[in-house]
Design an enzyme around this catalytic site. Structure first.
Site, PDB file in Angstrom:
ATOM      1  CG  ASP A   1      -1.911   1.087   1.244  1.00 40.46           C
ATOM      2  OD1 ASP A   1      -2.494   1.353   0.190  1.00 40.46           O
ATOM      3  OD2 ASP A   1      -2.139   1.689   2.316  1.00 40.46           O
TER       4      ASP A   1
ATOM      5  CG  ASP B   1      -2.609   1.974   6.219  1.00 43.29           C
ATOM      6  OD1 ASP B   1      -3.394   1.714   5.286  1.00 43.29           O
ATOM      7  OD2 ASP B   1      -2.026   3.072   6.319  1.00 43.29           O
TER       8      ASP B   1
ATOM      9  CG  ASP C   1      -4.829  -2.050   2.657  1.00 42.02           C
ATOM     10  OD1 ASP C   1      -4.934  -1.970   1.424  1.00 42.02           O
ATOM     11  OD2 ASP C   1      -4.378  -1.135   3.367  1.00 42.02           O
TER      12      ASP C   1
END
Length: 856
Positions: free
Chosen positions: A325, A598, A602
């Site tokens: 990410d 986070d 996700d």
């Protein structure tokens, strides 16, 4: 789709009134019909069911058989140890079964416990779980959004959606927006979603999706449906277990056939064949693997990598793709001013620019600077340059303002000073330039010529091309605080460019990943230009063709994605479903995938990846519970350290496996060949001696190899192939040849001892069989490098194990108490010389083979 309807259609569709809301009786009917606004859990298995499932593994079944055999041989201690290992593994497995349930529990906790709802014309607070479709909700700053809501009215509304969509900045919302075409959740400006929260402004809306029908509910559904894959090590050990089980049965059958043909005592041969079966199965292997992994977990936790699932340690070592990410993982997760423009020059600021940005700013300075991210970034920069908001406000008192709104894209504040009134306006450069008739150059106002305007626009374009968000500043002297047409005929002061910058250490970590043959892929909900700019800085991507958007993903099928995915380095504007597709596509390419993240968005991809990695500081509870590993320091470099540790742990486990199997093959070969080719003599070692050899040479040397110091060349190698055998790269030949050699020198010692007596022969064979295995453990320090090159004494635990093992063997041979227990006799100095010479020859033969292989 509510976002494609106007406000009146939405209210009619859900049978509600904007000002009155639902009646209590209607709300109760809908609640009874549709259920509560909460996430539904799947039916749980009982702890007993989970516990029973742990015994379906082939290795566990074989261990149980081994324990029963040990009890039959009256080896109660061995049996007890085996049963303890089995129970320990079962308990660890049961604990891991709760992971998916915890992830869903964490999702539930994100829902706001209270909601401000209009019912029967009155505003009241209720539990968010009691909300129903059609409820009218009031939202203000700081509110968590309790359901998916279609906005009816909004005033300067901004919503933090990074945990759901990956957007690094709060998203502006507008109740008046209507979409004719299908639009993904990133761009649905007239919708707000469960588990996000309001950072600015206020709004009123109607609940259109609750519970499991919400966007967060869809994520919870994906979490509960996913089934966990076995790690590569689990697959290999299961395969090895089956082979060893077949081998042990084959040995017993072969021994009985030989016994019948030779007319031997069937009971003695039964005990011996059972001993051989035990010797063929390295019963210490699961314990060694578990302990090595557990010790690895402790080391990794000290390096800020917290392992939630034991076997994830090994899987990290075979990771070939890291899907990372962007926000908060590769970047610092806060906006920062990195460019300025003043006096006609880039990377220059003046006092007026800094003062204007400090005054035309609603961020608040306390112990830390609080407010909207872009304003926080501007004020932080001003404070760092020595221009403090508190000091400026004492000299320039704010007396009026024109607040920011999404239509004007501008904010103006009016201040009173000793010199009179002054207005500061900030906004997008093109908007500010429309208001300006002059420009500030070296403290003087000069006419805004075409040259000056183009110079500003070119500088702004240059900064924007690096995906920086640009805010410009203008000023105007006023006669009064109430002067009309404030935003006109202003003086352009300058601008600042901001971005969520990469972490400083990430660039080196990514370079190390590339050196180790690991592909790094950025997956983000941000705009593709922003994502590419960061990816280019970090050397993840080189050109825009390596960027794929969520819209592009929607337009291709899974087969096309699988064929194209190795050419893509950045995925932008993606949804949770997209992330899962990306991870699955890499897995279809036989890649071992780690996914870091986070946010709530996700969680499904973390769950679906081979290794899910959550951020410890900024990660949501959902993300952490769905992960296999948590980074306590949110540092991408920690992932690389964890991969290195994982590679070393796998290598050490491989050393332990090859050591145990080569030793056990040596035991089988010596016993079987002695019986086949020496029919008129006793067995070369007795059943009790075989069990003693296993006790001394199996667990402790293998465990010492499991904590071998790290290989300095480990990150120069490519990731292991998912299908790679534990015996790859010559491991099988190494194991067989060393096993045959140990068996051969044992028979040589036995044959020499027969010149004296059968007891002497058995004792010498017993000594060589055990000591050669202890010396052989040194060979496993490295299969390619000499033990003198890697360091004989570097692994102090292995060297200590070697000394203790040799001491025990000398004791059981020379101390009278063991003569009865283990049927040994004392040896002469000559015989001891032969025993040590034969035992140490296993080192000599391996050193020669390494030298020959290296020379080639």
């Amino acid at each position: 789709m509510p976002y494609r309807m106007n406000r009146y259609t939405v209210l009619h569709e859900f049978g509600s009134d904007e000002n009155v809301g639902l009646s209590e009786s209607e709300a109760e009917k809908r609640l009874a019909k549709n259920g509560k606004n909460e996430l539904i859990k799947q039916k749980k298995e009982t702890p007993f069911q989970m516990f029973i499932e742990q015994f379906e593994d082939p290795m566990v079944i074989i261990l149980i058989i081994g324990a029963i055999i040990s009890i039959f041989l009256n080896e109660i201690i061995d049996a007890s140890i085996i049963f303890v290992v089995i129970l320990l593994n079962a308990m660890i497995g049961v604990v891991q079964e709760f992971k998916a349930e915890k992830a869903i529990d964490a999702l539930e906790k994100l829902s706001s416990p209270k909601a401000s709802v209009i019912r029967e014309g009155y505003l009241k607070e209720i539990d968010s779980k009691d909300l129903v479709l059609g409820d009218i909700i009031e939202l203000s700053v700081g509110n968590y959004i309790p359901a998916d809501i279609r906005l009816l009215t909004s005033t300067n509304l901004k919503v933090e959606e990074s945990t759901l969509t990956g957007e690094s900045e709060p998203v502006e919302k507008n109740a008046e927006a209507i979409y004719e075409e299908v639009t993904d959740i990133h761009d649905q400006r007239n919708m707000v979603f469960m588990s996000t929260y309001v950072t600015y402004g206020k709004a009123r809306g109607v609940v259109v999706r609750c519970g499991m029908d919400s966007e967060v509910g869809h994520i919870a559904g994906m979490l509960s449906k996913h089934e966990e894959d076995s790690t590569p090590l689990q697959v290999r050990l299961a395969h090895l277990s089956k082979l060893l089980g077949i081998l042990s049965v084959g040995i017993c059958v072969a021994m009985f056939i030989v016994a019948i043909l030779q007319g031997r005592n069937l009971f003695d041969m039964l005990l011996l064949s059972i001993s051989l079966a035990v010797a063929a199965i390295p019963e210490g292997l699961p314990a060694v693997v578990t302990i090595v992994l557990a010790l690895g977990v402790q080391v990794m936790s000290k390096n800020h990598a917290i392992i939630r699932k034991l076997h994830a340690v090994e899987t990290l070592g075979s990771v070939s793709v890291i899907c990372s990410d962007k926000t908060g993982t590769l970047t610092q997760n806060h906006m920062k001013v990195v460019s300025t423009y003043a006096d006609g020059e880039l990377q220059k600021e003046n006092e007026e620019l800094l003062r204007g940005f400090a005054l035309c700013n609603d961020a608040v300075v306390s112990e830390e600077i609080l407010g909207e991210p872009t304003e926080v970034a501007l004020l932080t920069y001003c404070e760092q340059q020595g221009v403090h908001k508190a000091h400026c406000e004492r000299s320039y008192l704010r007396v009026n303002e024109i607040p920011f709104d999404s239509a004007r894209k501008l904010m103006t504040t009016i201040h009173q000073s000793e010199k009179g009134y002054v207005a500061y306006t900030k906004g997008a450069p093109e908007k500010i330039l429309e208001l300006c008739s002059s420009v500030l150059i070296n403290g003087k106002q000069v006419k805004m010529t075409a040259f000056e305007k183009n110079r500003i626009l070119e500088a702004s374009k240059q900064v924007s091309s690096d995906a920086q968000r640009v805010l410009a500043l203008a000023r105007k002297s006023l006669k009064s605080a109430q002067e009309e047409a404030v935003e006109g005929k202003m003086c352009f002061v300058g601008f600042a460019g901001m971005i969520d910058p990469p972490r400083e250490e990430v660039k080196d970590s990514i370079a190390l990943c590339h050196e180790a043959g690991i592909r790094v892929v950025m997956i983000t909900g941000d705009h593709p230009l922003t994502a590419f700019a960061i990816a280019k800085q970090l050397h993840i991507a080189k050109h825009p063709k390596q960027v794929m958007t969520g819209r592009m993903l929607d337009e291709i099928n899974d087969e096309d994605l699988i064929s194209q995915i190795m050419d893509i380095c950045v995925f932008a504007r993606v949804t949770p479903e997209h992330k899962v597709r990306i991870v699955n596509a890499f897995k279809k390419r036989k890649e071992v995938v780690a996914m870091s993240g986070d946010g709530v968005n996700d969680a499904p991809s973390l769950k679906n990846a081979d290794v899910g990695i959550a951020m410890g500081k900024t990660g949501t509870d959902v993300c952490k519970q769905a992960s296999d590993m948590i980074l306590a320091d949110d540092n991408f470099a920690t992932i690389v350290k964890a991969v290195e540790q994982g590679r070393n742990i796998y290598l050490n486990i491989q050393k332990a496996v090859l050591y145990l199997l080569s030793c056990n093959i040596g035991e089988v070969m010596s016993l079987f060949l002695a019986i086949v080719f020496m029919p008129n003599v006793v067995s070369c070692v007795s059943a009790i001696q075989i069990l003693w050899v296993n006790l001394v040479t199996d667990a402790f040397p293998a465990l010492a190899l499991g904590v071998d110091p790290k290989d300095r060349y480990i990150m120069k190698e490519k990731p292991r192939d998912r299908e790679e055998s534990l015996f790859a790269h010559g491991g099988m030949i190494f194991t067989l040849m060393n096993g045959f050699f140990i068996g051969t020198i044992t028979l040589v010692a036995f044959r020499y001892g027969l010149n004296t007596s059968g007891e002497k022969a058995q004792t010498m064979a017993f000594m060589v069989l055990s000591m050669s295995q202890l010396f052989h453990s040194l060979n496993l320090r490295s299969m390619r490098h000499s033990i003198f090159e890697v360091g004989v004494f570097k692994n102090k635990w292995l060297f200590l194990t070697l000394l203790i093992g040799l001491g025990l063997q000398v004791s059981v041979c020379e101390l009278p108490i063991f003569h009865t227990l283990l049927k040994t006799v004392s040896l002469s100095l000559m015989e001891w010389g032969i025993v040590f010479g034969l035992s140490m020859s296993v080192i000599l033969i391996n050193e020669i083979s390494k030298w020959i292989a290296k020379d080639k």
